[in-house]
Scaffold this motif. Structure first.
Motif, PDB file in Angstrom:
ATOM      1  N   PHE A   1      49.535  26.133  33.207  1.00 21.66           N
ATOM      2  CA  PHE A   1      48.905  27.372  33.673  1.00 21.66           C
ATOM      3  C   PHE A   1      47.877  27.049  34.756  1.00 21.66           C
ATOM      4  CE2 PHE A   1      49.326  30.057  29.512  1.00 21.66           C
ATOM      5  CZ  PHE A   1      50.684  29.758  29.474  1.00 21.66           C
ATOM      6  N   THR A   2      47.723  27.988  35.690  1.00 18.99           N
ATOM      7  CA  THR A   2      46.721  27.857  36.739  1.00 18.99           C
ATOM      8  C   THR A   2      45.965  29.166  36.876  1.00 18.99           C
ATOM      9  OG1 THR A   2      48.118  26.287  37.953  1.00 18.99           O
ATOM     10  CG2 THR A   2      46.290  27.304  39.152  1.00 18.99           C
ATOM     11  N   ILE A   3      44.654  29.081  36.861  1.00 21.43           N
ATOM     12  CA  ILE A   3      43.812  30.258  37.043  1.00 21.43           C
ATOM     13  C   ILE A   3      43.245  30.232  38.454  1.00 21.43           C
ATOM     14  CG2 ILE A   3      41.768  29.074  36.088  1.00 21.43           C
ATOM     15  CD1 ILE A   3      40.909  31.774  34.908  1.00 21.43           C
ATOM     16  N   PHE A   4      43.263  31.381  39.133  1.00 19.65           N
ATOM     17  CA  PHE A   4      42.680  31.458  40.473  1.00 19.65           C
ATOM     18  C   PHE A   4      42.315  32.911  40.746  1.00 19.65           C
ATOM     19  CE2 PHE A   4      46.410  33.130  42.790  1.00 19.65           C
ATOM     20  CZ  PHE A   4      47.425  32.857  41.882  1.00 19.65           C
ATOM     21  N   ARG A   5      41.598  33.135  41.845  1.00 20.64           N
ATOM     22  CA  ARG A   5      41.150  34.493  42.161  1.00 20.64           C
ATOM     23  C   ARG A   5      41.135  34.713  43.667  1.00 20.64           C
ATOM     24  NH1 ARG A   5      38.327  32.315  45.231  1.00 20.64           N
ATOM     25  NH2 ARG A   5      36.067  31.920  45.186  1.00 20.64           N
ATOM     26  N   THR A   6      41.123  35.996  44.047  1.00 22.24           N
ATOM     27  CA  THR A   6      40.978  36.364  45.446  1.00 22.24           C
ATOM     28  C   THR A   6      39.782  37.292  45.571  1.00 22.24           C
ATOM     29  OG1 THR A   6      42.435  38.281  45.250  1.00 22.24           O
ATOM     30  CG2 THR A   6      43.450  36.189  45.853  1.00 22.24           C
ATOM     31  N   ASN A   7      38.851  36.946  46.385  1.00 17.63           N
ATOM     32  CA  ASN A   7      37.671  37.784  46.571  1.00 17.63           C
ATOM     33  C   ASN A   7      38.027  39.138  47.156  1.00 17.63           C
ATOM     34  OD1 ASN A   7      35.545  36.256  45.544  1.00 17.63           O
ATOM     35  ND2 ASN A   7      35.380  35.064  47.420  1.00 17.63           N
ATOM     36  N   ALA A   8      38.897  39.124  48.159  1.00 21.20           N
ATOM     37  CA  ALA A   8      39.186  40.355  48.887  1.00 21.20           C
ATOM     38  C   ALA A   8      39.774  41.435  47.990  1.00 21.20           C
ATOM     39  CB  ALA A   8      40.119  40.058  50.048  1.00 21.20           C
ATOM     40  N   TRP A   9      40.621  41.058  47.073  1.00 23.06           N
ATOM     41  CA  TRP A   9      41.290  42.026  46.223  1.00 23.06           C
ATOM     42  C   TRP A   9      40.647  42.162  44.858  1.00 23.06           C
ATOM     43  CZ3 TRP A   9      44.228  45.193  48.754  1.00 23.06           C
ATOM     44  CH2 TRP A   9      44.816  44.756  49.936  1.00 23.06           C
ATOM     45  N   LYS A  10      39.517  41.497  44.642  1.00 19.86           N
ATOM     46  CA  LYS A  10      38.798  41.584  43.376  1.00 19.86           C
ATOM     47  C   LYS A  10      39.736  41.302  42.202  1.00 19.86           C
ATOM     48  CE  LYS A  10      35.441  44.917  45.096  1.00 19.86           C
ATOM     49  NZ  LYS A  10      34.785  46.230  44.865  1.00 19.86           N
ATOM     50  N   THR A  11      40.534  40.303  42.342  1.00 20.58           N
ATOM     51  CA  THR A  11      41.569  40.035  41.354  1.00 20.58           C
ATOM     52  C   THR A  11      41.582  38.580  40.939  1.00 20.58           C
ATOM     53  OG1 THR A  11      42.931  41.810  42.280  1.00 20.58           O
ATOM     54  CG2 THR A  11      44.043  40.194  40.881  1.00 20.58           C
ATOM     55  N   MET A  12      41.755  38.387  39.639  1.00 25.48           N
ATOM     56  CA  MET A  12      41.944  37.064  39.076  1.00 25.48           C
ATOM     57  C   MET A  12      43.388  36.972  38.599  1.00 25.48           C
ATOM     58  SD  MET A  12      40.142  35.400  35.688  1.00 25.48           S
ATOM     59  CE  MET A  12      40.729  36.738  34.652  1.00 25.48           C
ATOM     60  N   TYR A  13      43.960  35.780  38.683  1.00 21.40           N
ATOM     61  CA  TYR A  13      45.344  35.584  38.300  1.00 21.40           C
ATOM     62  C   TYR A  13      45.466  34.456  37.260  1.00 21.40           C
ATOM     63  CZ  TYR A  13      46.189  38.103  42.658  1.00 21.40           C
ATOM     64  OH  TYR A  13      46.187  39.036  43.657  1.00 21.40           O
ATOM     65  N   LEU A  14      46.559  34.513  36.540  1.00 16.11           N
ATOM     66  CA  LEU A  14      46.930  33.403  35.671  1.00 16.11           C
ATOM     67  C   LEU A  14      48.410  33.135  35.928  1.00 16.11           C
ATOM     68  CD1 LEU A  14      45.901  31.447  33.442  1.00 16.11           C
ATOM     69  CD2 LEU A  14      46.961  33.008  31.788  1.00 16.11           C
ATOM     70  N   GLN A  15      48.692  32.052  36.630  1.00 23.64           N
ATOM     71  CA  GLN A  15      50.074  31.642  36.872  1.00 23.64           C
ATOM     72  C   GLN A  15      50.523  30.802  35.680  1.00 23.64           C
ATOM     73  OE1 GLN A  15      52.247  32.395  39.423  1.00 23.64           O
ATOM     74  NE2 GLN A  15      53.762  31.302  38.170  1.00 23.64           N
ATOM     75  N   MET A  16      51.557  31.256  35.024  1.00 23.83           N
ATOM     76  CA  MET A  16      52.026  30.588  33.816  1.00 23.83           C
ATOM     77  C   MET A  16      53.429  30.054  34.059  1.00 23.83           C
ATOM     78  SD  MET A  16      50.665  33.256  30.911  1.00 23.83           S
ATOM     79  CE  MET A  16      51.842  34.521  31.357  1.00 23.83           C
ATOM     80  N   ASN A  17      53.558  28.745  34.031  1.00 21.81           N
ATOM     81  CA  ASN A  17      54.855  28.084  34.235  1.00 21.81           C
ATOM     82  C   ASN A  17      55.268  27.350  32.960  1.00 21.81           C
ATOM     83  OD1 ASN A  17      54.808  28.902  36.952  1.00 21.81           O
ATOM     84  ND2 ASN A  17      53.704  27.049  37.555  1.00 21.81           N
ATOM     85  N   SER A  18      56.524  27.002  32.891  1.00 15.39           N
ATOM     86  CA  SER A  18      57.051  26.262  31.742  1.00 15.39           C
ATOM     87  C   SER A  18      56.645  26.925  30.433  1.00 15.39           C
ATOM     88  CB  SER A  18      56.557  24.812  31.784  1.00 15.39           C
ATOM     89  OG  SER A  18      56.928  24.175  32.984  1.00 15.39           O
ATOM     90  N   LEU A  19      56.838  28.203  30.363  1.00 11.31           N
ATOM     91  CA  LEU A  19      56.403  28.958  29.186  1.00 11.31           C
ATOM     92  C   LEU A  19      57.165  28.531  27.938  1.00 11.31           C
ATOM     93  CD1 LEU A  19      55.945  32.397  30.886  1.00 11.31           C
ATOM     94  CD2 LEU A  19      54.205  31.236  29.529  1.00 11.31           C
ATOM     95  N   LYS A  20      56.451  28.579  26.822  1.00 16.44           N
ATOM     96  CA  LYS A  20      57.002  28.195  25.523  1.00 16.44           C
ATOM     97  C   LYS A  20      56.917  29.389  24.570  1.00 16.44           C
ATOM     98  CE  LYS A  20      55.088  23.545  26.107  1.00 16.44           C
ATOM     99  NZ  LYS A  20      54.205  22.512  25.498  1.00 16.44           N
ATOM    100  N   PRO A  21      57.750  29.421  23.543  1.00 17.31           N
ATOM    101  CA  PRO A  21      57.653  30.524  22.570  1.00 17.31           C
ATOM    102  C   PRO A  21      56.250  30.660  21.976  1.00 17.31           C
ATOM    103  CG  PRO A  21      59.713  29.363  22.272  1.00 17.31           C
ATOM    104  CD  PRO A  21      58.929  28.581  23.292  1.00 17.31           C
ATOM    105  N   GLU A  22      55.545  29.568  21.814  1.00 15.41           N
ATOM    106  CA  GLU A  22      54.189  29.633  21.262  1.00 15.41           C
ATOM    107  C   GLU A  22      53.168  30.228  22.217  1.00 15.41           C
ATOM    108  OE1 GLU A  22      56.212  26.956  21.395  1.00 15.41           O
ATOM    109  OE2 GLU A  22      55.063  25.104  21.750  1.00 15.41           O
TER     110      GLU A  22
END
Length: 123
Positions: A67-88
């Protein structure tokens, strides 16, 4: 102050999703934000956090490297990029914000919460 989380859905194991959290409020600007998750029958747990300045970010051991957390100031938005997802990883994911420029891993450290978005990972 309102936090609006979105981006949840259903994916197969190994897939990816990107969650978004947009904040609003006339004079509000977060100093740090985070993602937490809560699976059925379990307590809400820490996933990732960052300072809005971008100086520091932290991850739970269970998601580090996926997972990677990042944000954009201009859009007032935070993101969570989730890769290789598992059932848990299946849970309702919540975003949160605080008025202190320091990362935090406990729910009590956050002042504002979004409504949650459901992520379901099937095997």
């Amino acid at each position: 102050v309102q936090l609006q989380a979105s981006g949840g859905g259903s994916v197969q194991a190994g897939g990816s999703l990107r969650l978004s959290c947009t904040y609003s409020g006339r004079t509000f600007s977060p100093d740090a934000m985070g993602w937490f998750r809560q699976a059925p029958g379990r307590e809400r747990e820490f996933v990732a956090t960052l300072t809005w300045s971008g100086v520091r970010e932290e991850y739970a051991d269970s998601v580090k490297g996926r997972f990677t957390i990042f944000r954009t100031n201009a859009w007032k938005t935070m993101y969570l990029q989730m890769n290789s997802l598992k059932p848990e990883d299946t849970a309702v994911y919540y975003c949160a914000a605080r008025r202190l420029a320091a990362t935090a891993r406990t729910t009590s450290a956050y002042d504002y919460w979004g409504q949650g978005t459901l992520v379901t990972v099937s095997s």
